[in-house]
Design a protein around this motif. Structure first.
Motif, PDB file in Angstrom:
ATOM      1  N   PHE A 138      -0.205  -4.436 -19.815  1.00  0.00           N
ATOM      2  CA  PHE A 138      -0.863  -5.321 -20.787  1.00  0.00           C
ATOM      3  C   PHE A 138      -1.912  -4.562 -21.590  1.00  0.00           C
ATOM      4  CE2 PHE A 138      -3.670  -8.591 -22.363  1.00  0.00           C
ATOM      5  CZ  PHE A 138      -2.826  -9.647 -22.660  1.00  0.00           C
ATOM      6  N   LYS A 139      -2.697  -3.746 -20.902  1.00  0.00           N
ATOM      7  CA  LYS A 139      -3.741  -2.967 -21.587  1.00  0.00           C
ATOM      8  C   LYS A 139      -3.145  -1.987 -22.599  1.00  0.00           C
ATOM      9  CE  LYS A 139      -7.035  -3.217 -17.743  1.00  0.00           C
ATOM     10  NZ  LYS A 139      -7.725  -2.449 -16.678  1.00  0.00           N
ATOM     11  N   LYS A 140      -1.947  -1.503 -22.294  1.00  0.00           N
ATOM     12  CA  LYS A 140      -1.280  -0.561 -23.203  1.00  0.00           C
ATOM     13  C   LYS A 140      -0.551  -1.271 -24.340  1.00  0.00           C
ATOM     14  CE  LYS A 140      -0.429   2.846 -19.525  1.00  0.00           C
ATOM     15  NZ  LYS A 140       0.633   3.528 -18.727  1.00  0.00           N
ATOM     16  N   GLY A 141      -0.486  -2.586 -24.288  1.00  0.00           N
ATOM     17  CA  GLY A 141       0.226  -3.333 -25.321  1.00  0.00           C
ATOM     18  C   GLY A 141       1.699  -3.512 -25.028  1.00  0.00           C
ATOM     19  N   ASP A 142       2.135  -3.135 -23.830  1.00  0.00           N
ATOM     20  CA  ASP A 142       3.539  -3.324 -23.435  1.00  0.00           C
ATOM     21  C   ASP A 142       3.687  -4.719 -22.805  1.00  0.00           C
ATOM     22  OD1 ASP A 142       4.020  -0.711 -24.241  1.00  0.00           O
ATOM     23  OD2 ASP A 142       3.608   0.102 -22.242  1.00  0.00           O
ATOM     24  N   TYR A 143       3.658  -5.739 -23.643  1.00  0.00           N
ATOM     25  CA  TYR A 143       3.593  -7.109 -23.146  1.00  0.00           C
ATOM     26  C   TYR A 143       4.885  -7.552 -22.458  1.00  0.00           C
ATOM     27  CZ  TYR A 143      -0.433  -6.904 -26.228  1.00  0.00           C
ATOM     28  OH  TYR A 143      -1.605  -6.525 -26.839  1.00  0.00           O
ATOM     29  N   GLY A 144       6.017  -7.065 -22.922  1.00  0.00           N
ATOM     30  CA  GLY A 144       7.278  -7.395 -22.258  1.00  0.00           C
ATOM     31  C   GLY A 144       7.332  -6.823 -20.849  1.00  0.00           C
ATOM     32  N   GLU A 145       6.885  -5.566 -20.702  1.00  0.00           N
ATOM     33  CA  GLU A 145       6.850  -4.938 -19.384  1.00  0.00           C
ATOM     34  C   GLU A 145       5.843  -5.653 -18.480  1.00  0.00           C
ATOM     35  OE1 GLU A 145       8.753  -2.567 -18.214  1.00  0.00           O
ATOM     36  OE2 GLU A 145       9.863  -2.326 -20.083  1.00  0.00           O
ATOM     37  N   ALA A 146       4.727  -6.054 -19.074  1.00  0.00           N
ATOM     38  CA  ALA A 146       3.710  -6.777 -18.296  1.00  0.00           C
ATOM     39  C   ALA A 146       4.280  -8.101 -17.776  1.00  0.00           C
ATOM     40  CB  ALA A 146       2.484  -7.040 -19.164  1.00  0.00           C
ATOM     41  N   GLU A 147       4.983  -8.807 -18.643  1.00  0.00           N
ATOM     42  CA  GLU A 147       5.595 -10.074 -18.234  1.00  0.00           C
ATOM     43  C   GLU A 147       6.573  -9.866 -17.084  1.00  0.00           C
ATOM     44  OE1 GLU A 147       8.711 -13.415 -19.973  1.00  0.00           O
ATOM     45  OE2 GLU A 147       7.644 -12.134 -21.387  1.00  0.00           O
ATOM     46  N   ASP A 148       7.373  -8.812 -17.169  1.00  0.00           N
ATOM     47  CA  ASP A 148       8.340  -8.529 -16.105  1.00  0.00           C
ATOM     48  C   ASP A 148       7.638  -8.245 -14.780  1.00  0.00           C
ATOM     49  OD1 ASP A 148      10.405  -8.851 -17.879  1.00  0.00           O
ATOM     50  OD2 ASP A 148      10.678  -6.712 -18.268  1.00  0.00           O
ATOM     51  N   SER A 149       6.534  -7.497 -14.832  1.00  0.00           N
ATOM     52  CA  SER A 149       5.806  -7.173 -13.600  1.00  0.00           C
ATOM     53  C   SER A 149       5.203  -8.417 -12.965  1.00  0.00           C
ATOM     54  CB  SER A 149       4.694  -6.152 -13.906  1.00  0.00           C
ATOM     55  OG  SER A 149       5.238  -4.907 -14.297  1.00  0.00           O
ATOM     56  N   TYR A 150       4.640  -9.286 -13.792  1.00  0.00           N
ATOM     57  CA  TYR A 150       4.063 -10.530 -13.258  1.00  0.00           C
ATOM     58  C   TYR A 150       5.152 -11.425 -12.659  1.00  0.00           C
ATOM     59  CZ  TYR A 150      -0.097  -9.171 -15.945  1.00  0.00           C
ATOM     60  OH  TYR A 150      -1.180  -8.499 -16.452  1.00  0.00           O
ATOM     61  N   THR A 151       6.315 -11.431 -13.299  1.00  0.00           N
ATOM     62  CA  THR A 151       7.426 -12.234 -12.787  1.00  0.00           C
ATOM     63  C   THR A 151       7.883 -11.716 -11.422  1.00  0.00           C
ATOM     64  OG1 THR A 151       8.192 -12.797 -15.016  1.00  0.00           O
ATOM     65  CG2 THR A 151       9.792 -12.999 -13.231  1.00  0.00           C
ATOM     66  N   LYS A 152       8.000 -10.404 -11.292  1.00  0.00           N
ATOM     67  CA  LYS A 152       8.404  -9.817 -10.011  1.00  0.00           C
ATOM     68  C   LYS A 152       7.359 -10.106  -8.933  1.00  0.00           C
ATOM     69  CE  LYS A 152      11.091  -6.052 -12.086  1.00  0.00           C
ATOM     70  NZ  LYS A 152      11.145  -4.581 -12.344  1.00  0.00           N
ATOM     71  N   ALA A 153       6.089 -10.076  -9.327  1.00  0.00           N
ATOM     72  CA  ALA A 153       5.024 -10.382  -8.373  1.00  0.00           C
ATOM     73  C   ALA A 153       5.126 -11.827  -7.891  1.00  0.00           C
ATOM     74  CB  ALA A 153       3.666 -10.131  -9.014  1.00  0.00           C
ATOM     75  N   LEU A 154       5.451 -12.750  -8.808  1.00  0.00           N
ATOM     76  CA  LEU A 154       5.621 -14.156  -8.436  1.00  0.00           C
ATOM     77  C   LEU A 154       6.806 -14.347  -7.502  1.00  0.00           C
ATOM     78  CD1 LEU A 154       4.853 -15.920 -11.827  1.00  0.00           C
ATOM     79  CD2 LEU A 154       3.719 -16.401  -9.660  1.00  0.00           C
ATOM     80  N   GLN A 155       7.831 -13.549  -7.673  1.00  0.00           N
ATOM     81  CA  GLN A 155       9.023 -13.650  -6.825  1.00  0.00           C
ATOM     82  C   GLN A 155       8.731 -13.215  -5.395  1.00  0.00           C
ATOM     83  OE1 GLN A 155      11.776 -11.224  -8.988  1.00  0.00           O
ATOM     84  NE2 GLN A 155      12.274 -12.800 -10.486  1.00  0.00           N
ATOM     85  N   ILE A 156       7.714 -12.390  -5.229  1.00  0.00           N
ATOM     86  CA  ILE A 156       7.384 -11.866  -3.905  1.00  0.00           C
ATOM     87  C   ILE A 156       6.239 -12.629  -3.257  1.00  0.00           C
ATOM     88  CG2 ILE A 156       6.501  -9.833  -2.669  1.00  0.00           C
ATOM     89  CD1 ILE A 156       7.931  -8.099  -4.721  1.00  0.00           C
ATOM     90  N   CYS A 157       5.256 -13.029  -4.061  1.00  0.00           N
ATOM     91  CA  CYS A 157       4.032 -13.640  -3.523  1.00  0.00           C
ATOM     92  C   CYS A 157       4.333 -14.955  -2.791  1.00  0.00           C
ATOM     93  CB  CYS A 157       3.043 -13.899  -4.656  1.00  0.00           C
ATOM     94  SG  CYS A 157       1.458 -14.548  -4.082  1.00  0.00           S
ATOM     95  N   PRO A 158       3.973 -15.064  -1.521  1.00  0.00           N
ATOM     96  CA  PRO A 158       4.209 -16.314  -0.782  1.00  0.00           C
ATOM     97  C   PRO A 158       3.474 -17.488  -1.414  1.00  0.00           C
ATOM     98  CG  PRO A 158       3.723 -14.501   0.727  1.00  0.00           C
ATOM     99  CD  PRO A 158       3.429 -13.995  -0.646  1.00  0.00           C
ATOM    100  N   ALA A 159       4.080 -18.660  -1.325  1.00  0.00           N
ATOM    101  CA  ALA A 159       3.522 -19.857  -1.964  1.00  0.00           C
ATOM    102  C   ALA A 159       2.228 -20.316  -1.317  1.00  0.00           C
ATOM    103  CB  ALA A 159       4.550 -20.979  -1.928  1.00  0.00           C
ATOM    104  N   CYS A 160       1.954 -19.860  -0.095  1.00  0.00           N
ATOM    105  CA  CYS A 160       0.730 -20.283   0.585  1.00  0.00           C
ATOM    106  C   CYS A 160      -0.520 -19.694  -0.070  1.00  0.00           C
ATOM    107  CB  CYS A 160       0.779 -19.906   2.065  1.00  0.00           C
ATOM    108  SG  CYS A 160       1.010 -18.147   2.377  1.00  0.00           S
ATOM    109  N   PHE A 161      -0.352 -18.601  -0.826  1.00  0.00           N
ATOM    110  CA  PHE A 161      -1.489 -17.997  -1.531  1.00  0.00           C
ATOM    111  C   PHE A 161      -1.555 -18.572  -2.943  1.00  0.00           C
ATOM    112  CE2 PHE A 161      -0.011 -14.611   1.468  1.00  0.00           C
ATOM    113  CZ  PHE A 161      -1.073 -14.724   2.369  1.00  0.00           C
ATOM    114  N   GLN A 162      -2.036 -19.803  -3.031  1.00  0.00           N
ATOM    115  CA  GLN A 162      -1.978 -20.536  -4.293  1.00  0.00           C
ATOM    116  C   GLN A 162      -2.829 -19.899  -5.390  1.00  0.00           C
ATOM    117  OE1 GLN A 162      -2.927 -24.628  -3.324  1.00  0.00           O
ATOM    118  NE2 GLN A 162      -0.782 -25.081  -2.923  1.00  0.00           N
ATOM    119  N   LYS A 163      -4.017 -19.422  -5.039  1.00  0.00           N
ATOM    120  CA  LYS A 163      -4.882 -18.827  -6.060  1.00  0.00           C
ATOM    121  C   LYS A 163      -4.288 -17.525  -6.598  1.00  0.00           C
ATOM    122  CE  LYS A 163      -9.289 -20.927  -4.849  1.00  0.00           C
ATOM    123  NZ  LYS A 163     -10.736 -20.709  -4.580  1.00  0.00           N
TER     124      LYS A 163
END
Length: 288
Positions: A123-148
């Protein structure tokens, strides 16, 4: 001596069932090639101990139940509220993770944090598509119990989508973040900006007010709460004039066959009571 009871009619009928009846008629070579599809549990992989517990992969559930996007990457509306969809998704994941060991949950949390940091770098580099992909992958892994944690990931992904003009998809992510963490000021502020951008001024004002309630020091929210009421009033006046114009056109269409128009009917308001009266005028042009 063993005693035997007389068989009931139900037992007798069960005893007469043939073994061939137990075989499902649809079972064939194709089913034999995919035996895991016949059961509801996890099929053990070659070399895996069948007695080991199988834990659900968050990534599979996210991909299977994720929102359907259009060609522009915006979430398609299926007619139900986004809040209900989010609650179902999170509850579904929580149910699947209830037997997951704490050690596994912490491992996934650490992996998702690493992906979030990677997304922040993109995101800081302006690669917003890559940033979106990384956040999506993080959501796929992050357990739902960690709501924050998940709220932050949804909010960050919304920011990346905003930079790519994926407005509706960004709005959806902001809403998910707020639902997971109602006190998340940054997500509320982002959603307010998106509402204002899409001319949903009433919703924007509501979010800006919520931001001020939680953090009175946010200058942007304070300024918006002073500016938006006037814009909302001007918009409502404009809509009212447009509506009255359309009603007038409709009235003229109905009255024209009778040689009349809406000009033959004058509406006057009583200044003392505020009530309206309608007067018929035969020749409206002569009264001007």
């Amino acid at each position: 001596m063993e005693e035997f009871k007389a068989a009931s009619p139900l037992e007798e009928s069960l005893n007469h069932l043939k073994l061939s009846d137990q075989k499902a008629p649809g079972t064939g070579p194709r089913d034999a090639q995919h035996p895991q599809s016949l059961g509801s549990g996890c099929a053990p992989s070659p070399g895996q101990d069948p007695t080991e517990e199988c834990f659900h992969d968050c990534q599979d559930s996210f991909e299977a139940r994720g929102a359907v996007l259009d060609d522009e990457g915006n979430a398609q509306d299926d007619g139900s509220s986004s809040k209900k969809q989010t609650e179902l998704e999170e509850e579904y994941l929580l149910e699947l993770e209830k037997d997951m060991p704490e050690e596994e949950k912490q491992k996934r949390r650490k992996e998702s944090t690493g992906l979030k940091e990677k997304g922040n770098e993109h995101f800081k580099k302006g690669d917003y598509g890559e940033a979106e992909d990384s956040y999506t992958k993080a959501l796929q892994i992050c357990p739902a119990c960690f709501q924050k944690d998940r709220a932050v990931l949804f909010s960050n992904r919304a920011a990346a989508k905003m930079k790519q003009d994926k407005t509706e998809a960004a709005l959806s992510d902001c809403t998910k973040a707020v639902e997971l963490d109602p006190h998340y000021v940054r997500a509320l502020l982002r959603r307010a900006e998106l509402y204002e951008k899409t001319e949903k001024l009433d919703e924007a004002l509501e979010d800006y007010k919520a931001v001020l309630e939680k953090d009175p020091s946010v200058h942007q929210a304070r300024e918006a709460c002073m500016r938006l009421p006037q814009q909302i009033e001007e918009r409502n006046e404009k809509l009212k004039k447009e509506m009255l114009g359309k009603l007038k056109d409709l009235g003229n269409l109905v009255l024209r066959p009778f040689g009349l128009s809406t000009e033959n009917f004058q509406i006057k308001q009583d200044s003392s009571t505020g009530s309206y009266s309608i007067n018929f005028v035969q020749n409206p042009n002569n009264n001007r």
